[in-house]
Write an enzyme that holds these catalytic residues in place. Structure first.
Site, mmCIF file in Angstrom:
data_model
loop_
_atom_site.group_PDB
_atom_site.id
_atom_site.type_symbol
_atom_site.label_atom_id
_atom_site.label_comp_id
_atom_site.label_asym_id
_atom_site.label_seq_id
_atom_site.Cartn_x
_atom_site.Cartn_y
_atom_site.Cartn_z
ATOM 1 N N ARG A 191 0.840 -1.209 0.000
ATOM 2 C CA ARG A 191 0.000 0.000 0.000
ATOM 3 C C ARG A 191 0.870 1.251 0.000
ATOM 4 N NH1 ARG A 191 -1.417 1.863 4.397
ATOM 5 N NH2 ARG A 191 -1.857 -0.130 5.384
ATOM 6 N N TYR B 167 -15.136 19.299 -15.168
ATOM 7 C CA TYR B 167 -15.433 17.879 -15.014
ATOM 8 C C TYR B 167 -16.475 17.690 -13.906
ATOM 9 C CZ TYR B 167 -15.153 12.963 -14.206
ATOM 10 O OH TYR B 167 -15.495 11.647 -14.035
#
Ligand SMILES: *Cc1c(COP(=O)(O)O)cnc(C)c1O
Length: 392
Positions: free
Chosen positions: A62, A115
């Protein structure tokens, strides 16, 4: 096995190389006999290590991944981002990480049309009281500069240029340094232009974000995002955000994106040349009421785009005579173009934007967005022409 030799500088790409060259040369393993030419997909979730936590070595998937690093190096070289580039699981994950830089109760200035999901997230955060949102027409330079004056200065100015989907062009070379002087952090969503067409960090932006899903990956088979900066402290904050929130990219997605970036220069050159050609032909088509593309001499963004971009991008929009129903009929009638959302792939695609519930109301109901791919432009034109004739 660890891969920090990938960025030890021995075979580091020369930053003076052209971006077209950097897209091919950056993010490669060190050149030693027997080495792979390109990086492998690093699939390990954890890495061998005993005793003290190592520095400069991967420990857990991670936090570190060699395939991410290769992709980040290549994108960082393209954007001119020595501070660091951070890959995320999607464009929205990168955007959410950047919005998290705004302090609690801080002021975020966003475009009044851009967007849709960026604006939706900003509204959600505003509604929750996490931060305050003000909207501005990013093509109106005086209005953008006005947001920087006064006591209530923004903590973050969010620009997108050209905007999705109205293709408004913001005067980055004026707005970014002005914001910097006012102590306002700036970010540019550079998804539509790509770093080959425009480098916002060179123009004074603190951060650039990408939906890597689009042109960078380029083959409509990856969802991925990134944020790039010259500032190592900002970069570290984004990496910490990624580690804590866990919106990490998949190694295979990072590998596919890097592979896609190798041909970015060819794809963008072909697609934007075809887009300018199609925009001019569509503007003369009897079924078409309006075309937006910064290549058109009468487009409001033409002069600015000519000065600030290397080309005009490969997204354009059309409005046909007959309103939203005629627009839907046009989209239904194509055979080569793919009726689908998204953009930036090798496949040409189109969609009527207002079919999305969260699309800004400033976008006309009948506006159809076209993402021009790399097919033969005559085939693309023939398909648009037959679809326009069939639907009008
Ligand atoms: C698609 C897009 C995004 C969101 O990226 P995802 O990868 O879909 O999360 C952000 N900005 C722009 C301009 C986009 O086109």
């Amino acid at each position: 096995m660890h891969h920090d030799h990938w960025d030890d500088g021995t075979d580091a790409p020369d930053p003076r190389w052209s971006p077209d060259t950097l897209a091919v040369a950056a993010g490669r393993p060190e050149r030693v006999p027997g080495a792979a030419v390109g990086p492998p997909v690093e699939l390990s979730s954890t890495f061998v290590g005993a005793g003290k936590v190592p520095t400069g070595q991967p420990m857990y998937g991670r936090v570190d991944n060699a395939t991410w690093t290769a992709c980040e190096e290549a994108l960082g070289a393209l954007e001119g981002a020595p501070g660091g580039t951070t890959l995320f699981a999607s464009g929205m994950a990168a955007i959410a990480a950047v919005l998290d830089l705004v302090p609690d109760g801080g002021l975020l200035v966003v475009p009044d049309a851009a967007y849709n999901t960026t604006l939706e997230l900003a509204e959600v955060l505003h509604g929750r009281g996490r931060l305050r949102v003000a909207r501005v027409d990013v093509a109106d330079t005086a209005a953008v500069l006005a947001t920087l004056d006064g006591d209530d200065r923004p903590d973050l100015l969010w620009l997108e240029s050209p905007t999705n989907p109205l293709l408004q062009v913001s005067d980055l070379a004026t707005c970014l340094p002005a914001a910097h002087s006012a102590g306002v952090l700036t970010v540019v969503d550079n998804t539509f232009a790509t770093p080959l067409v425009q480098r916002p960090l060179d123009l004074g932006a603190d951060l650039v974000v990408h939906s890597v899903t689009k042109y960078l990956a380029g083959h409509s088979d990856v969802v991925l995002g990134a944020a790039a900066t010259r500032d190592a402290t900002l970069s570290q904050r984004l990496r910490t955000h990624r580690r804590l929130h866990g919106a990490v990219p998949g190694p295979f997605e990072a590998w596919l994106a890097l592979r896609g970036m190798r041909t970015l220069a060819l794809r963008v050159a072909r697609a934007q040349a075809s887009a300018a050609d199609l925009a001019a032909r569509l503007a003369a088509h009897p079924a078409v009421a309006r075309v937006r593309h910064p290549s058109l001499p009468d487009d409001p963004g033409h002069a600015l785009a000519s000065a600030q971009m290397r080309g005009f991008g490969a997204v354009l929009t059309v409005q046909v005579h007959g309103g939203p129903d005629a627009a839907d009929a046009f989209v239904d009638a194509v055979r080569l173009w793919v009726p689908a959302t998204s953009l930036g792939g090798v496949e040409s695609m189109l969609e009527r934007r207002r079919r999305h519930a969260n699309e800004p109301q400033t976008v006309p109901e009948d506006l159809v967005r076209l993402s021009v791919g790399i097919e033969d432009v005559e085939d693309l034109w023939a398909d648009l022409d037959q679809a326009l004739r069939a639907s009008s």
